[in-house]
Motif scaffolding. Structure first.
Motif, PDB file in Angstrom:
ATOM      1  N   LEU A   1       7.720  14.033  -0.494  1.00 41.94           N
ATOM      2  CA  LEU A   1       7.296  12.686  -1.131  1.00 41.94           C
ATOM      3  C   LEU A   1       7.000  11.994   0.379  1.00 41.94           C
ATOM      4  N   ALA A   2       7.946  11.952   1.085  1.00 43.35           N
ATOM      5  CA  ALA A   2       7.586  11.271   2.439  1.00 43.35           C
ATOM      6  C   ALA A   2       6.505  11.911   3.310  1.00 43.35           C
ATOM      7  N   GLU A   3       6.659  13.067   3.477  1.00 51.23           N
ATOM      8  CA  GLU A   3       5.319  13.657   4.040  1.00 51.23           C
ATOM      9  C   GLU A   3       3.953  13.358   3.666  1.00 51.23           C
ATOM     10  N   LYS A   4       3.873  13.269   2.169  1.00 53.31           N
ATOM     11  CA  LYS A   4       2.592  12.993   1.426  1.00 53.31           C
ATOM     12  C   LYS A   4       2.245  11.652   1.734  1.00 53.31           C
ATOM     13  N   VAL A   5       3.126  10.781   1.791  1.00 53.25           N
ATOM     14  CA  VAL A   5       2.966   9.253   2.166  1.00 53.25           C
ATOM     15  C   VAL A   5       2.896   8.585   3.514  1.00 53.25           C
ATOM     16  N   GLY A   6       3.080   9.479   4.396  1.00 54.33           N
ATOM     17  CA  GLY A   6       3.331   9.158   5.790  1.00 54.33           C
ATOM     18  C   GLY A   6       4.742   8.256   6.077  1.00 54.33           C
ATOM     19  N   LEU A   7       5.742   8.564   5.598  1.00 56.62           N
ATOM     20  CA  LEU A   7       6.842   7.937   5.951  1.00 56.62           C
ATOM     21  C   LEU A   7       7.936   9.160   6.383  1.00 56.62           C
ATOM     22  N   SER A   8       9.051   8.617   7.054  1.00 55.08           N
ATOM     23  CA  SER A   8      10.135   9.622   7.310  1.00 55.08           C
ATOM     24  C   SER A   8      10.980   9.539   5.927  1.00 55.08           C
ATOM     25  N   PRO A   9      11.798  10.615   5.722  1.00 54.27           N
ATOM     26  CA  PRO A   9      12.629  10.687   4.606  1.00 54.27           C
ATOM     27  C   PRO A   9      13.391   9.388   4.143  1.00 54.27           C
TER      28      PRO A   9
ATOM     29  N   ARG B   1       0.936  -1.084   0.068  1.00 62.63           N
ATOM     30  CA  ARG B   1      -0.009  -0.008   0.056  1.00 62.63           C
ATOM     31  C   ARG B   1       0.877   1.285   0.010  1.00 62.63           C
ATOM     32  N   THR B   2       1.953   1.293   0.871  1.00 68.50           N
ATOM     33  CA  THR B   2       2.894   2.563   0.681  1.00 68.50           C
ATOM     34  C   THR B   2       3.571   2.727  -0.559  1.00 68.50           C
ATOM     35  N   ASP B   3       4.155   1.569  -1.236  1.00 69.47           N
ATOM     36  CA  ASP B   3       4.488   1.648  -2.329  1.00 69.47           C
ATOM     37  C   ASP B   3       3.699   2.044  -3.686  1.00 69.47           C
ATOM     38  N   ARG B   4       2.252   1.791  -3.419  1.00 68.37           N
ATOM     39  CA  ARG B   4       1.317   2.406  -4.423  1.00 68.37           C
ATOM     40  C   ARG B   4       1.154   3.913  -4.092  1.00 68.37           C
ATOM     41  N   ARG B   5       1.064   4.392  -2.726  1.00 66.23           N
ATOM     42  CA  ARG B   5       0.938   5.819  -2.507  1.00 66.23           C
ATOM     43  C   ARG B   5       2.145   6.543  -3.121  1.00 66.23           C
TER      44      ARG B   5
ATOM     45  N   LEU C   1      13.037   7.072   0.619  1.00 66.98           N
ATOM     46  CA  LEU C   1      14.167   7.102  -0.132  1.00 66.98           C
ATOM     47  C   LEU C   1      14.451   5.623  -0.495  1.00 66.98           C
ATOM     48  N   ARG C   2      14.539   4.822   0.448  1.00 64.35           N
ATOM     49  CA  ARG C   2      14.872   3.440   0.352  1.00 64.35           C
ATOM     50  C   ARG C   2      13.929   2.721  -0.780  1.00 64.35           C
ATOM     51  N   ARG C   3      12.485   3.299  -0.378  1.00 65.21           N
ATOM     52  CA  ARG C   3      11.451   2.435  -1.321  1.00 65.21           C
ATOM     53  C   ARG C   3      11.471   2.924  -2.486  1.00 65.21           C
ATOM     54  N   VAL C   4      11.884   4.446  -2.711  1.00 63.52           N
ATOM     55  CA  VAL C   4      11.731   4.802  -4.190  1.00 63.52           C
ATOM     56  C   VAL C   4      12.960   4.086  -4.983  1.00 63.52           C
ATOM     57  N   ARG C   5      14.173   4.160  -4.175  1.00 64.07           N
ATOM     58  CA  ARG C   5      15.418   3.456  -5.005  1.00 64.07           C
ATOM     59  C   ARG C   5      15.007   2.045  -5.048  1.00 64.07           C
ATOM     60  N   ALA C   6      14.121   1.262  -4.205  1.00 68.32           N
ATOM     61  CA  ALA C   6      13.960  -0.249  -4.667  1.00 68.32           C
ATOM     62  C   ALA C   6      13.082  -0.220  -5.858  1.00 68.32           C
ATOM     63  N   LEU C   7      11.977   0.610  -6.074  1.00 73.91           N
ATOM     64  CA  LEU C   7      11.109   0.688  -6.993  1.00 73.91           C
ATOM     65  C   LEU C   7      11.790   1.007  -8.175  1.00 73.91           C
ATOM     66  N   GLU C   8      12.925   1.937  -8.153  1.00 72.74           N
ATOM     67  CA  GLU C   8      13.770   2.332  -9.436  1.00 72.74           C
ATOM     68  C   GLU C   8      14.633   1.150  -9.882  1.00 72.74           C
ATOM     69  N   ASP C   9      15.062   0.208  -8.859  1.00 66.74           N
ATOM     70  CA  ASP C   9      16.060  -0.847  -8.978  1.00 66.74           C
ATOM     71  C   ASP C   9      15.232  -1.932  -9.688  1.00 66.74           C
ATOM     72  N   ALA C  10      13.990  -2.132  -9.443  1.00 60.99           N
ATOM     73  CA  ALA C  10      13.093  -3.121  -9.811  1.00 60.99           C
ATOM     74  C   ALA C  10      12.514  -2.815 -11.218  1.00 60.99           C
ATOM     75  N   GLY C  11      13.065  -1.664 -11.658  1.00 58.83           N
ATOM     76  CA  GLY C  11      12.454  -1.297 -12.905  1.00 58.83           C
ATOM     77  C   GLY C  11      10.914  -0.795 -13.217  1.00 58.83           C
TER      78      GLY C  11
END
Length: 165
Positions: free
Chosen positions: A33-41, A13-17, A45-55
Motif C-alpha cells: 500500500l505504501a508503495e502504491k500511494v508513494g509513502l514509506s511504510p 489527497r494521500t488519504d484519498r489515494r 500505517l499511521r494514516r490507515v490507523r487514523a482512518l480506522e480510528d475516525a470510523g
C-alpha cells in the motif's frame, strides 16, 4: 465540483489515494500500500490507523463469488408494512437481521414500499421457501413485490472519492 463533507479527520489527497487503493484490494500489505500511494511504510500505517480510528474505514471484508458457491438467484424485494410505528419498524429490522440470505436492507420511500431487501439464495425453490416461511411471517408485513436480477451490470463496493475535498 467537490462538496464539503463532515468527517472526523481532514481527508487529504494521500488519504484519498490510500482509500482508493484499499477499496480496490484490502489484502494489500502495508508495504504494498505504501508503495502504491508513494509513502514509506510507517507514515502509511499511521494514516490507515487514523482512518480506522475516525470510523472512515469501518471494516475489511473478503468478497466471495456467489455463483461459485451455488447462490445463483439474487432478488430485490420491496416490502410494505401495515403500520408505520417505530416499534413495528424495529421489530421488522431485528427479524430480517437474523436472516443470512439478506445482504442489504434499506428503509425507503416511494414504490408503495417501506423496505427494500437484497436477498441471495440458491434458486427459485429456496426463494419461495424463504419468502413464505420467513418474510411473509414477520408481523406487520402487508405487501411483498419481488424482482430478480438477470445480470449484474455494476457490482461495486467502492465509494466515489472524487467528492472529497
Amino acid at each position: 465540483m467537490p462538496i464539503k463533507t463532515q468527517t472526523l479527520i481532514q481527508i487529504d489527497r494521500t488519504d484519498r489515494r490510500i482509500l482508493d487503493q484499499i477499496q480496490k484490494d484490502a489484502s494489500l500489505t502495508n508495504q504494498q500500500l505504501a508503495e502504491k500511494v508513494g509513502l514509506s511504510p510507517s507514515p502509511c500505517l499511521r494514516r490507515v490507523r487514523a482512518l480506522e480510528d475516525a470510523g472512515i474505514i469501518v471494516r475489511t471484508v473478503t468478497i466471495l463469488d456467489h455463483k461459485k458457491l451455488g447462490l445463483s438467484l439474487t432478488a430485490i424485494i420491496l416490502i410494505g408494512m401495515d403500520r408505520h410505528t417505530p416499534e413495528r419498524f424495529a421489530a421488522f429490522e431485528e427479524k430480517v437481521g437474523e436472516y443470512p440470505e439478506v445482504l442489504e436492507c434499506y428503509l425507503v420511500t416511494g414504490h408503495d414500499a417501506d423496505y427494500m431487501l437484497k436477498v441471495v439464495v440458491p434458486d427459485m425453490d429456496h426463494y419461495h421457501q424463504f419468502l413464505l416461511n420467513r418474510i411473509t411471517r414477520i408481523q406487520g408485513v402487508s405487501g411483498v413485490h419481488s424482482s430478480f436480477v438477470l445480470r449484474r451490470v455494476i457490482d461495486s463496493t467502492a465509494l466515489p472519492l472524487g467528492y472529497l475535498s
